[in-house]
Design an enzyme around this catalytic site. Structure first.
Site, PDB file in Angstrom:
ATOM      1  N   ASP A   1      38.911  47.051  60.953  1.00  0.00           N
ATOM      2  CA  ASP A   1      39.202  46.360  59.697  1.00  0.00           C
ATOM      3  C   ASP A   1      39.255  44.863  59.971  1.00  0.00           C
ATOM      4  O   ASP A   1      40.021  44.414  60.832  1.00  0.00           O
ATOM      5  CB  ASP A   1      40.545  46.830  59.125  1.00  0.00           C
ATOM      6  CG  ASP A   1      40.485  48.264  58.608  1.00  0.00           C
ATOM      7  OD1 ASP A   1      39.432  48.913  58.786  1.00  0.00           O
ATOM      8  OD2 ASP A   1      41.486  48.734  58.036  1.00  0.00           O
TER       9      ASP A   1
ATOM     10  N   ASP B   1      38.498  56.440  46.826  1.00  0.00           N
ATOM     11  CA  ASP B   1      39.908  56.355  47.187  1.00  0.00           C
ATOM     12  C   ASP B   1      40.701  57.028  46.078  1.00  0.00           C
ATOM     13  O   ASP B   1      40.491  56.727  44.900  1.00  0.00           O
ATOM     14  CB  ASP B   1      40.354  54.894  47.305  1.00  0.00           C
ATOM     15  CG  ASP B   1      39.487  54.109  48.282  1.00  0.00           C
ATOM     16  OD1 ASP B   1      38.942  54.736  49.210  1.00  0.00           O
ATOM     17  OD2 ASP B   1      39.357  52.889  48.114  1.00  0.00           O
TER      18      ASP B   1
END
Length: 251
Positions: free
Chosen positions: A8, A131
């Site tokens: 990330d 998500d």
């Protein structure tokens, strides 16, 4: 079972967020390319990059770090990236730079026509990131909950020609609470394309549980905080997954 380390990116550094909160970032490395090399050397067969700044800005924000990672390992394994992908031009730029797959999340939900165009233009390279919390899809870096059911959208996007789905259970991401196996399997059984599990992976039993459901279409799992915190030994986990696959194949 593909175990896919996550890198990330925030401000050019490799970080982990707690439940998607940019203010709760732990820096794990200031050299993302070296981190990519580490995971490949430990046996990773794919990498998952997230441009966190890009996800919030809606456009690429960590290009230098992404290109450094691709220069380091892009010739060896496939690399996928999500975060801030809102245009065909951005997709083209990323694929030309050496990415194997781009992951479209919020833009797919808000603008299905864009996803359809992307699947047509870049067939085989488009992954959708869904998500969800309690079966409902969230967008905008998880800040907005929609009324869409995950399975309904997944079926629609499968018809568009997406390569696979990265499914993240928001309630568990970065919390080391274990993968939501039931929800992941339910989604995988509802579609004919591979599903990659994400959110909450914490230990070896999680990997073993996922290997048991691989036949339902769960192709891999994204490994985040657990491999950075040391709760999960990545090399040992990949080895165990390969052993289990061998046992299941021979059964």
């Amino acid at each position: 079972m593909l175990l896919i380390p996550a890198i990330d990116l925030k401000d050019g550094q490799c970080v982990r967020l707690k439940q998607g909160d940019m203010d709760q970032a732990t820096i794990f490395s200031e050299d993302p390319a070296a981190m990519a090399r580490k995971w490949v050397d430990l046996g990773a067969r794919r990498l998952h990059l997230v441009d966190l700044n890009g996800a919030f800005a809606g456009k690429p924000k960590n290009l230098e770090a992404i290109e450094a990672i691709l220069d380091e390992v892009g010739d060896e394994i496939p690399v996928q990236l999500g975060g801030g992908i809102r245009s065909l031009e951005t997709i083209e730029k990323y694929l030309d730079a050496g990415l194997s797959y781009v992951i479209i999340g919020t833009a797919a939900v808000k603008n299905p026509g864009f996803l359809q165009d992307a699947c047509t233009a870049f067939s085989g390279s488009i992954i959708v990131g869904l998500d969800a919390k309690d079966g409902k899809v969230a967008t905008d870096g998880w800040s907005k909950l929609t009324g869409h059911e995950v399975i309904d959208l997944a079926k629609k996007f499968e018809d568009y020609g997406v390569e696979s789905i990265v499914y993240t259970d928001i309630g568990r991401d970065g919390m080391l609470q274990g993968i939501n196996i039931d929800a992941t399997v339910k989604l995988a059984q509802a579609v004919g394309i591979p599903v990659i599990a994400s959110g909450g992976l914490s230990n070896l039993p999680d990997i073993e549980s996922l290997c048991e459901v691989e036949e339902h279409g769960v192709e891999g799992v994204i490994c985040g905080r657990a491999i950075y915190s040391g709760d999960l030994d990545f090399a040992a986990a990949q080895k165990r997954a390969d052993e289990l696959n061998g046992e299941l194949d021979n059964a």
